[in-house]
Structures are given as structure tokens and as C-alpha cells.
Design an enzyme around this catalytic site. Structure first.
Site, short mmCIF file in Angstrom:
data_model
loop_
_atom_site.label_atom_id
_atom_site.label_comp_id
_atom_site.label_asym_id
_atom_site.label_seq_id
_atom_site.Cartn_x
_atom_site.Cartn_y
_atom_site.Cartn_z
N ARG A 27 0.82 -1.20 0.00
CA ARG A 27 0.00 0.00 0.00
C ARG A 27 0.86 1.26 0.00
NH1 ARG A 27 -3.34 -2.10 5.08
NH2 ARG A 27 -2.96 -3.99 3.97
N LYS A 78 -17.59 30.16 7.35
CA LYS A 78 -17.76 31.55 6.91
C LYS A 78 -17.81 32.57 8.04
CE LYS A 78 -22.78 31.81 6.56
NZ LYS A 78 -23.93 32.11 5.71
N VAL A 130 -25.13 26.46 0.09
CA VAL A 130 -26.49 26.62 0.59
C VAL A 130 -27.08 25.23 0.79
CG1 VAL A 130 -26.95 28.89 -0.43
CG2 VAL A 130 -27.39 26.84 -1.78
N ALA A 131 -28.06 25.14 1.69
CA ALA A 131 -28.65 23.83 1.97
C ALA A 131 -29.34 23.29 0.72
CB ALA A 131 -29.64 23.94 3.13
N CYS A 186 -27.40 15.88 10.30
CA CYS A 186 -28.41 16.50 9.44
C CYS A 186 -29.76 15.86 9.73
CB CYS A 186 -27.99 16.22 8.01
SG CYS A 186 -29.29 16.43 6.84
N THR A 188 -32.53 16.89 7.73
CA THR A 188 -33.37 17.29 6.60
C THR A 188 -34.35 16.20 6.18
OG1 THR A 188 -31.75 18.87 5.78
CG2 THR A 188 -33.27 17.97 4.15
N ASP A 219 -20.38 15.01 -0.48
CA ASP A 219 -20.43 15.73 0.80
C ASP A 219 -21.43 15.09 1.75
OD1 ASP A 219 -20.49 17.52 2.88
OD2 ASP A 219 -21.63 19.04 1.79
N GLY A 221 -22.18 11.82 4.90
CA GLY A 221 -22.57 10.42 4.93
C GLY A 221 -21.43 9.44 5.12
N TYR A 286 -40.43 31.20 10.98
CA TYR A 286 -40.96 30.50 9.80
C TYR A 286 -40.18 29.23 9.46
CZ TYR A 286 -37.00 32.70 7.47
OH TYR A 286 -35.73 33.09 7.13
P1 5GP Z 1 -20.89 14.24 7.70
O1 5GP Z 1 -19.52 14.09 7.12
O2 5GP Z 1 -20.86 14.73 9.11
O3 5GP Z 1 -21.75 13.03 7.51
O4 5GP Z 1 -21.61 15.38 6.82
C1 5GP Z 1 -21.10 16.68 6.74
C2 5GP Z 1 -22.01 17.51 5.87
O5 5GP Z 1 -23.33 17.61 6.42
C3 5GP Z 1 -21.59 18.95 5.73
O6 5GP Z 1 -20.48 19.13 4.89
C4 5GP Z 1 -22.87 19.61 5.22
O7 5GP Z 1 -23.04 19.45 3.83
C5 5GP Z 1 -23.95 18.80 5.92
N1 5GP Z 1 -24.51 19.54 7.05
C6 5GP Z 1 -23.85 20.20 8.02
N2 5GP Z 1 -24.72 20.75 8.91
C7 5GP Z 1 -25.95 20.44 8.47
C8 5GP Z 1 -27.26 20.74 8.96
O8 5GP Z 1 -27.47 21.38 9.99
N3 5GP Z 1 -28.29 20.29 8.19
C9 5GP Z 1 -28.11 19.57 7.05
N4 5GP Z 1 -29.16 19.20 6.35
N5 5GP Z 1 -26.87 19.24 6.59
C10 5GP Z 1 -25.81 19.68 7.30
#
Ligand code: 5GP
Length: 347
Positions: A27, A78, A130-131, A186, A188, A219, A221, A286
């Protein structure tokens, strides 16, 4: 009648990488560094295409300094001020090719972005985050940033489908951030029912992007080094990590001492109520938070975790016969599975 896509879409947990015959001896022979030239900026990234997320507990200057030593990238969150950037850029010039400045899409975000790039002219990457990357407002914002900064490399997201990857690339972005709902903190999918299984999103979005000489970031998971290898195998040019890099010395926030003697750090989504209280003075009436807050075990220096991830990736390359990370998608065959790991000794 609503459409239903009956084809099964997959997550990292649904597949394994099939081993293949290979001539690689060790490796240590595997090259994880890549040179990636971008569609619109025409700039070239030379490094390992792993990225620390621009969450305020992960995308810190301290994280960037630790990761850049190994050729790994950080999207800086940011909430640093232009003055902070000026000081960082002056004292860490060698780190600047491994960082992006992040921005949302408001007028004040744009002003801040412009000021940061003035204070830190060595920074070549901009991460527009952005989300929900599906709004027309976001597309127009990407166009505006491309016009204002014609030679910067622009990361834009998040989206999960090929048509939106194409739209953002054609609007001036170079790298599209892929992932809606897979993140460790997350919510969502719980709050909205919206999302897309991450492995399939990466497979489909990489195909769309590569057809236009664009690139993508997977990004969210990834829960272990094996998931990172699967994301690269599915065609991700870069993989972004949040939770896997949380809880370290370089992650933001204080160490908390628990009554049972253990140490933890706070980790939260950027749309959690913790983050909204910290940065926006609270949760607006909201909306509902789409992120959660957790305590993660304190894990010391991030270097140890990083070396574990890089070691896993090199090993995945040797198992599949890829001498370079770049070859992994060509060598990857995914096997759908019903069980990945033996859980007999898990609690
Ligand atoms: P992880 O590597 O922890 O599984 O995922 C990281 C990613 O989760 C971040 O880069 C971003 O895209 C997303 N993320 C971070 N904070 C939040 C959040 O409060 N809500 C949602 N929907 N996604 C998030």
C-alpha cells in the site's frame, strides 16, 4: 399522479468494493495525490482530494494547518472576519493553496467574501454553500461570483441530480458539492422527507459533471474510511468530511468533562438551533432546525484520525488494484449486500 422512480438507489452501507487481481506490492506504492484542472477557473489542484467540511466545528484555521501538512484541503467556515483571514494568510502562506473561503448568498455574505479575498489574495478557492442548491437565486449568485472572480475556483452546492450539476457548471462553478440529507448531524430527511441515497447521487452526478469536464465533491454520509473509498470508487473527485473530523484538538469548541470522567466535544449541524443561536441570534419563526447537536468523544490530534483514513484509502486501492486514487473508479465494482460487517461484538 406523482412520479415514482422504482429503480433502487444505493447508500454506502448497501455495497462493498469487490477485490481484484493486482500487481501492486504494497500500500506504500499507492499514490493518493491528484492533479485536477478545473473547467472554468483553469487552475490546477495538487493534493489529496479530501476536504474538511465548512462547518464551524470542523472548517477551522487550526484544522487547515494540520491537514495541509498532509496535502489535504479545508473549506474554512464563513464566520471568520476579514481581519482573521489577513492574519492567517500572512502567517501561513504555505496553507493557502489548501483552503477555500466559504460564503452564503446574501448581500452581506458577498461583501464579506470580497473583503476576505482582498485581505487574503493567495486564496484561490471559493465555496458557495447553501442547503438547497436548486433555487434560481443560487444559480444567479454563482453567475455573479464567476463574473466578479473569473480565475478563482468555485465550489457550489448542494445538489443531488445530474441536471442541476450541469446547470451550476454552465453557470460558472468548477466543482459541484453533492449531498442532500446524508450528513451525520443532518435532520433534513426527517424534517422534510427530501433526500437522495448518497452513493447513487455520487454515481449519477459524477457522470453528469465529467461529461462537461466538471468535478464533484461527495459531501456527507461517510462514517468510516471504507465509505470514503466507496465515494471515490463511485466517481467523486473529492470527498468532504464533517463528523469523521469532529471531536479533535483542531475542531472548534471547548472540551467538556463528563461526570463519568470521559471528555467530549460539541458537534452540531450548521442548521441546528445551536448554530442558529450562535450565528443568527436564534431560529426564525418561519423555519425549523434541520440539524442536530451531539456530544462526540474527544479524540485528540486530528493527525491520528487522518492517517487512519489515508491508510484505509491506500489499502482500498491495493485491494482493487488501483496504483493511484485516480484509477479507483475504473477499478471499482460494487457488490450489493445485505450485511457489511459482523456485529457480534458490538453493543
Ligand atoms: P458528515 O460528514 O458529518 O456526515 O456530513 C457533513 C455535511 O453535512 C456537511 O459538509 C454539510 O453538507 C452537511 N450539514 C452540516 N450541517 C448540516 C445541517 O445542519 N443540516 C443539514 N441538512 N446538513 C448539514
Amino acid at each position: 399522479m406523482p412520479n415514482i422512480i422504482n429503480e433502487i438507489k444505493l447508500d454506502f452501507k448497501d455495497v462493498l468494493l469487490r477485490p481484484k487481481r493486482s500487481t501492486l506490492r504494497s500500500r506504500a506504492d499507492v499514490n493518493l495525490f491528484r492533479e485536477i484542472t478545473f473547467k472554468n477557473s483553469k487552475k490546477t489542484y495538487k493534493g489529496i482530494p479530501l476536504i474538511a467540511s465548512n462547518m464551524d466545528t470542523v472548517g477551522t484555521f487550526e484544522m487547515a494547518k494540520a491537514l495541509a501538512k498532509h496535502g489535504v484541503f479545508t473549506t474554512i467556515h464563513k464566520y471568520y472576519l476579514p481581519e482573521d483571514w489577513a492574519a492567517f494568510a500572512t502567517s501561513n502562506p504555505e496553507v493557502l493553496s489548501f483552503v477555500a473561503v466559504s460564503s452564503g448568498t446574501s448581500e452581506s455574505d458577498f461583501e464579506n467574501l470580497t473583503r476576505v479575498l482582498k485581505e487574503a489574495p493567495g486564496v484561490e478557492f471559493i465555496c458557495l454553500d447553501v442547503a438547497n442548491g436548486y433555487s434560481q437565486h443560487f444559480v444567479e449568485f454563482v453567475r455573479k461570483v464567476r463574473q466578479t472572480f473569473p480565475t478563482h475556483t468555485i465550489i457550489a452546492g448542494n445538489v443531488v441530480t445530474g441536471e442541476m450539476v450541469e446547470e451550476l457548471l454552465l453557470s460558472g462553478a468548477d466543482i459541484i458539492k453533492v449531498g442532500i440529507g446524508p450528513g451525520s448531524v443532518c435532520t433534513t430527511r426527517i424534517k422534510t422527507g427530501v433526500g437522495y441515497p448518497q452513493l447513487s447521487a455520487v454515481l449519477e452526478c459524477a457522470d453528469a459533471a465529467h461529461g462537461l469536464q466538471g468535478h464533484i465533491i461527495s459531501d456527507g454520509g461517510c462514517t468510516c474510511p471504507g465509505d470514503v473509498a466507496k465515494a471515490f470508487g463511485a466517481g467523486a473527485d473529492f470527498v468532504m468530511l464533517g463528523g469523521m473530523l469532529a471531536g479533535h484538538d483542531q475542531s472548534g469548541g471547548e472540551i467538556r468533562h463528563k461526570t463519568d470522567g470521559t471528555k467530549v466535544k460539541l458537534f452540531y449541524g450548521m442548521s441546528s438551533d445551536t448554530a442558529m443561536k450562535k450565528h443568527a441570534g436564534g431560529v426564525a419563526d418561519y423555519r425549523t432546525p434541520e440539524g442536530k447537536t451531539v456530544e462526540v468523544p474527544y479524540r485528540g490530534d486530528v493527525e491520528v484520525t487522518l492517517l487512519d483514513i489515508l491508510g484505509g484509502l491506500r489499502s482500498a486501492c491495493t485491494y482493487t488494484g488501483a496504483a493511484k486514487l485516480k484509477e479507483l473508479p475504473r477499478r471499482a465494482t460494487f457488490i450489493r449486500c445485505t450485511q457489511q460487517v459482523n456485529t457480534v461484538f458490538c453493543n
